[in-house]
Design a protein around this motif. Structure first.
Motif, short mmCIF file in Angstrom:
data_model
loop_
_atom_site.label_atom_id
_atom_site.label_comp_id
_atom_site.label_asym_id
_atom_site.label_seq_id
_atom_site.Cartn_x
_atom_site.Cartn_y
_atom_site.Cartn_z
N ASP A 272 -74.48 78.92 -81.97
CA ASP A 272 -75.24 77.95 -81.16
C ASP A 272 -76.27 77.19 -81.97
OD1 ASP A 272 -76.87 80.15 -81.58
OD2 ASP A 272 -77.61 80.24 -79.52
N ARG A 273 -76.40 77.55 -83.27
CA ARG A 273 -77.32 76.85 -84.16
C ARG A 273 -76.67 76.66 -85.53
NH1 ARG A 273 -80.19 80.82 -81.84
NH2 ARG A 273 -80.27 82.04 -83.75
N PRO A 274 -75.58 75.88 -85.61
CA PRO A 274 -74.90 75.69 -86.90
C PRO A 274 -75.81 75.03 -87.92
CG PRO A 274 -73.57 74.85 -85.06
CD PRO A 274 -74.94 75.13 -84.52
N GLN A 275 -75.67 75.43 -89.16
CA GLN A 275 -76.43 74.81 -90.24
C GLN A 275 -75.62 73.75 -90.97
OE1 GLN A 275 -78.82 77.40 -92.79
NE2 GLN A 275 -78.42 79.13 -91.43
N LEU A 276 -74.31 73.74 -90.74
CA LEU A 276 -73.42 72.79 -91.39
C LEU A 276 -72.91 71.79 -90.37
CD1 LEU A 276 -71.23 75.27 -93.48
CD2 LEU A 276 -73.16 73.91 -94.33
N THR A 277 -72.75 70.54 -90.79
CA THR A 277 -72.09 69.55 -89.95
C THR A 277 -70.58 69.79 -90.02
OG1 THR A 277 -71.79 67.94 -91.73
CG2 THR A 277 -73.89 67.89 -90.52
N PRO A 278 -69.81 69.22 -89.09
CA PRO A 278 -68.35 69.34 -89.20
C PRO A 278 -67.82 68.82 -90.53
CG PRO A 278 -68.93 68.64 -86.99
CD PRO A 278 -70.21 68.62 -87.79
#
Length: 343
Positions: A272-278
């Motif tokens: 719910d808190r990704p550090q990377l963009t797609p």
């Protein structure tokens, strides 16, 4: 494991079938036509969705049932030491590598393997099987999928091994709060929006150096524990080399791997808190899964995903693109219209 505990594990295996995914009118082992497979996949994807339902480890029962569950937990946490290919007990070398199950099926806040959302969670595994497997083209059981994870080990893993039955007992307890025949929020891989370009291994190399290298190593072969040679395994697991997924593994598909790392990497990331963009996740996956990266070579990969109509975009092997280098690069790196395909 005692005879009584072994019998209990066998009973748990049998009882769990009643809570499994409904695949009627098919049975395990059936090969499906393209049309039937597509209908089966659509039916599977449209199952009712239930919220995340994880059992409380404090409520693991006492007695033989609880002993089996705790044994399964320990095996998944310490797979390398217990049954890895360098286990101190040569007769227990039931796994082909020195990884722990929890390296991929990560632990959530409870510390239980397979309980981190979107990191190959196993909380609803019993409800997800039997299912149609696009890789083999057949209906497979949870037991078959689990057995396949142990690969060609020095000692063959079988369903009657006490270690396997303990792991299955744990998976069935892990499913004890779930509603039958439903999908579950947080299981599977984190959905991800596509990007308007191909995944770029050159950009991925730069990103890997800044975000991944400190744990997984400059050559992506992980960090070994001091007692690695006697079954200690890894402090941080390898992403390349001969002790991780080969060039036919599910993780070798760039879109699939990108979704996994976006939900859980760098270390400490939550879905719910990704550090990377797609885009970053796809580029890193492209670098790690580039053909120039050394890893195990699977001579049987041409036999996988044989139905081209069901083959996910990310499964790209040169054998399918003879004398078509540009088409191969396009298939391997994209752009991908749908990064959320079923594998």
């Amino acid at each position: 494991m005692s005879k009584a505990l072994l019998c209990l594990c066998a009973l748990l295996l049998a009882v769990g079938v009643s809570h499994a995914n409904d695949v009627s009118p098919y049975k395990v082992g059936d090969a499906l036509s393209t049309e039937d497979a597509q209908a089966m996949l659509s039916r599977y994807a449209s199952r009712p969705l239930q919220p995340w339902r994880e059992p409380d480890p404090a409520k693991i029962p006492a007695g033989p049932e609880g002993d089996a569950i705790r044994e399964g937990i320990d095996l998944m946490l310490h797979t390398s030491q217990r049954v890895g290919n360098r286990s101190p007990d040569e007769n227990k070398r039931l796994n082909w590598n020195s990884l722990n199950c929890v390296n991929c099926h990560q632990a959530g806040p409870s510390g239980l393997p397979g309980t981190k959302k979107f990191a190959l969670a196993l909380v609803n595994a019993v409800n997800d099987y039997p299912r149609f497997d696009t890789k083999s083209g057949k209906i497979i059981s949870l037991e078959q999928r689990a057995l396949g994870m142990f690969g060609s080990a020095p000692v063959k893993m079988t369903v009657d091994k006490p270690e396997f039955q303990a792991i299955m007992a744990y998976l069935r307890w892990l499913n004890s709060e779930a509603q039958p025949e439903r999908a579950m929020v947080g299981v599977g891989l984190l959905p991800m929006k596509p990007i308007g370009r191909a995944a770029d291994p050159v950009r991925g190399k730069v990103l890997y150096a800044s975000k991944c290298q400190s744990c997984h190593g400059a050559d992506a072969t992980g960090q070994r524990k001091p007692d690695f040679d006697t079954g200690g395994g890894y402090l941080f697991p390898p992403l390349a080399g001969s002790d991780t997924y080969d060039n036919a593994g599910h993780m070798f598909a760039i879109p699939l791997f990108a979704r996994y790392i976006r939900a859980s990497m760098p270390f400490g990331t939550q879905a719910d808190r990704p550090q990377l963009t797609p885009a970053q996740a796809l580029d890193i996956a492209a670098y790690i899964n580039d053909d120039s990266t050394l890893r195990g070579q699977n001579p049987n990969r041409i036999k996988l995903y044989t139905d081209a109509a069901l083959r996910p975009q990310g499964f790209a092997i040169p054998e399918h693109f003879v004398d078509q280098p540009k088409a191969y690069q396009r298939a391997k790196f994209g752009p991908f219209k749908n990064v959320n395909e079923n594998y």
